[in-house]
Write a protein that holds these residues in place. Structure first.
Motif, mmCIF file in Angstrom:
data_model
loop_
_atom_site.group_PDB
_atom_site.id
_atom_site.type_symbol
_atom_site.label_atom_id
_atom_site.label_comp_id
_atom_site.label_asym_id
_atom_site.label_seq_id
_atom_site.Cartn_x
_atom_site.Cartn_y
_atom_site.Cartn_z
ATOM 1 N N LEU A 77 0.839 -1.199 0.000
ATOM 2 C CA LEU A 77 0.000 0.000 0.000
ATOM 3 C C LEU A 77 0.873 1.247 0.000
ATOM 4 C CD1 LEU A 77 -2.503 -0.876 2.890
ATOM 5 C CD2 LEU A 77 -2.998 -0.999 0.453
ATOM 6 N N THR A 78 0.400 2.280 -0.674
ATOM 7 C CA THR A 78 1.056 3.583 -0.527
ATOM 8 C C THR A 78 0.617 4.173 0.816
ATOM 9 O OG1 THR A 78 -0.760 4.806 -1.534
ATOM 10 C CG2 THR A 78 0.933 3.923 -3.034
ATOM 11 N N ARG A 99 -2.963 3.536 2.692
ATOM 12 C CA ARG A 99 -3.035 3.018 4.063
ATOM 13 C C ARG A 99 -3.903 3.922 4.939
ATOM 14 N NH1 ARG A 99 0.951 0.072 7.527
ATOM 15 N NH2 ARG A 99 2.457 0.337 5.843
ATOM 16 N N ALA A 100 -3.724 5.203 4.805
ATOM 17 C CA ALA A 100 -4.499 6.156 5.625
ATOM 18 C C ALA A 100 -5.994 6.006 5.349
ATOM 19 C CB ALA A 100 -4.034 7.581 5.339
ATOM 20 N N VAL A 101 -6.355 5.879 4.073
ATOM 21 C CA VAL A 101 -7.773 5.721 3.714
ATOM 22 C C VAL A 101 -8.292 4.370 4.188
ATOM 23 C CG1 VAL A 101 -9.397 5.550 1.786
ATOM 24 C CG2 VAL A 101 -7.610 7.297 1.743
ATOM 25 N N LEU A 102 -7.490 3.329 4.021
ATOM 26 C CA LEU A 102 -7.908 1.984 4.457
ATOM 27 C C LEU A 102 -8.213 1.971 5.957
ATOM 28 C CD1 LEU A 102 -6.514 -1.436 3.437
ATOM 29 C CD2 LEU A 102 -6.534 -0.861 5.854
ATOM 30 N N ALA A 117 -16.607 -5.014 6.792
ATOM 31 C CA ALA A 117 -15.462 -5.889 6.536
ATOM 32 C C ALA A 117 -14.183 -5.362 7.168
ATOM 33 C CB ALA A 117 -15.254 -6.050 5.023
ATOM 34 N N GLY A 118 -14.297 -4.314 7.979
ATOM 35 C CA GLY A 118 -13.115 -3.659 8.544
ATOM 36 C C GLY A 118 -12.198 -4.597 9.308
ATOM 37 N N MET A 124 -13.337 2.752 -0.099
ATOM 38 C CA MET A 124 -12.056 3.466 -0.163
ATOM 39 C C MET A 124 -12.038 4.418 -1.356
ATOM 40 S SD MET A 124 -9.029 0.699 0.756
ATOM 41 C CE MET A 124 -7.744 1.883 0.332
ATOM 42 N N ASP A 125 -12.538 3.926 -2.487
ATOM 43 C CA ASP A 125 -12.578 4.724 -3.719
ATOM 44 C C ASP A 125 -13.358 6.018 -3.490
ATOM 45 O OD1 ASP A 125 -12.149 5.351 -6.354
ATOM 46 O OD2 ASP A 125 -13.468 3.816 -7.196
#
Length: 366
Positions: free
Chosen positions: A156-157, A161-164, A173-174, A276-277
């Motif tokens: 991940l960039t 990662r921050a958004v995830l 599904a977290g 995320m999108d």
């Protein structure tokens, strides 16, 4: 001496012929040959077609081996899609290495996994034909792989990662996604977990099974290295404690409350990636993403690679990461572990030159 009567017919693109002293005898022999061909009872020899040999070879050497339906399907997919159209009609003994090399060369630019599997099917088919003395030489012996793309799994960039992490706070599904990120386990291993496998007393997750790819069946791992214990990351622990269920309940479930299978795993990932999108600024119209901004190559396996990257940045020894990831061969781990991100490179140079990194790594005084 009377003339022989010859009769011919074509079946499945192949010509059959028979001779007899009378028309009835010739027709009868031809009918028998066609019936045998339809039953797949062609004589096993170098004169049989590649297509006939593939069917015999798969039925004799692959079907009884207890391979998964996905593994067996791989042989059919590669043969029917790429081999049969080119050489299926040829006699086994007429196939030369150049025919096989052309099949591989036509796949240049595709994924390395695809071309390697295609070469494997060719090698297995033709090496067995040689061992069975059906052909004098094995044309698949020295096949060279064309230029191919390496796998797309990556880390991940920082932005991803921050958004995830933000989306994982509220998405259904977290917990599943965070578990993949913080343990490095394979998606199928996570799907197979029961709460009894989450050992809160020893702060470990016990891995001893996996969801078979393409099915909903839980089975043992492919290698002994897959059986392992993964310490629970401190950021994951409170989430697991909050979700804790009965010992024989699955840790991760789909919408119906049942254990994840291949389909529900896909749904969980696709809905999470969609969230995320949208979080990253995708354009949505009538609840449908009309202009996506998230990377196409972001897959669940990227989380496993991110775990390996995090281990590298933290200085975790390669052998330890190998056990955490459950690799039988350390070279597999090393391939993932070869990271070229700037932070790791600068930290490595700091260790080498003794500077300790930025600012000399020494506390500033005064």
């Amino acid at each position: 001496m009377g003339e022989y009567i010859r009769k011919t017919a074509r079946y499945n693109g192949k010509k059959y012929e028979a001779t007899g002293k009378t028309e009835l005898e010739a027709m009868t022999k031809l009918a028998e040959k066609l019936a045998a061909a339809k039953r797949g009872e062609e004589l096993i020899s170098g004169a049989m077609t590649v297509d006939a040999w593939y069917k015999q070879w798969k039925a004799t050497y692959k079907d009884p081996k207890g391979l998964t339906s996905k593994s067996l399907g791989m042989y059919d997919e590669k043969y029917n899609g790429y081999i049969k159209p080119i050489i299926g009609h040829m006699k086994l003994r007429d196939v030369k290495d150049i025919h096989l090399q052309r099949i591989l060369n036509a796949e240049a630019g595709k994924s390395r996994s695809h071309v390697e599997k295609l070469r494997r099917v060719l090698r297995e088919m033709f090496s067995r034909a040689r061992k069975s003395r059906l052909i004098p030489f094995d044309p698949s012996e020295d096949l060279e792989l064309p230029e191919a793309k390496e796998g797309t799994h990556r880390s991940l960039t920082d932005a991803e990662r921050a958004v995830l992490l933000k989306v994982a706070e509220t998405h259904p599904a977290g917990l599943y996604i965070l578990t993949l990120l913080y343990t490095g386990m394979r998606p199928g291993e996570a799907a197979a977990l029961n709460w009894a496998d989450v050992d809160f007393d020893h702060n470990e997750i016990h891995i001893h099974a996996a969801l078979e790819s393409g099915t909903g069946a839980v089975k043992g791992p492919k290698t002994a290295a897959g059986v392992r214990d993964i310490p629970i990351h401190s950021d994951l622990l409170p989430r697991l404690l909050a979700a804790r269920g009965g010992p024989f309940d699955p840790v991760f479930t789909g919408r119906e409350g049942r254990r994840l299978n291949s389909n529900s795993q896909y749904r969980q990932w696709s809905t999470f990636k969609r969230a995320m999108d949208i979080q990253m600024g995708a354009e949505v119209y009538r609840n449908k993403v009309v202009e996506s901004v998230i990377a196409d190559d972001l897959t669940p396996y990227c989380l496993r690679h991110t775990f390996a990257t995090d281990c590298a940045r933290a200085g975790v020894p390669l052998e330890t990461v190998r056990w955490l990831l459950g690799h039988a061969d350390i070279s597999t781990t090393a391939n993932i572990y070869q990271h070229k991100d700037g932070a790791t490179l600068h930290a490595g140079m700091a260790l080498l030159d003794g500077s300790g990194g930025k600012g000399g790594g020494k506390e500033e005084t005064g």
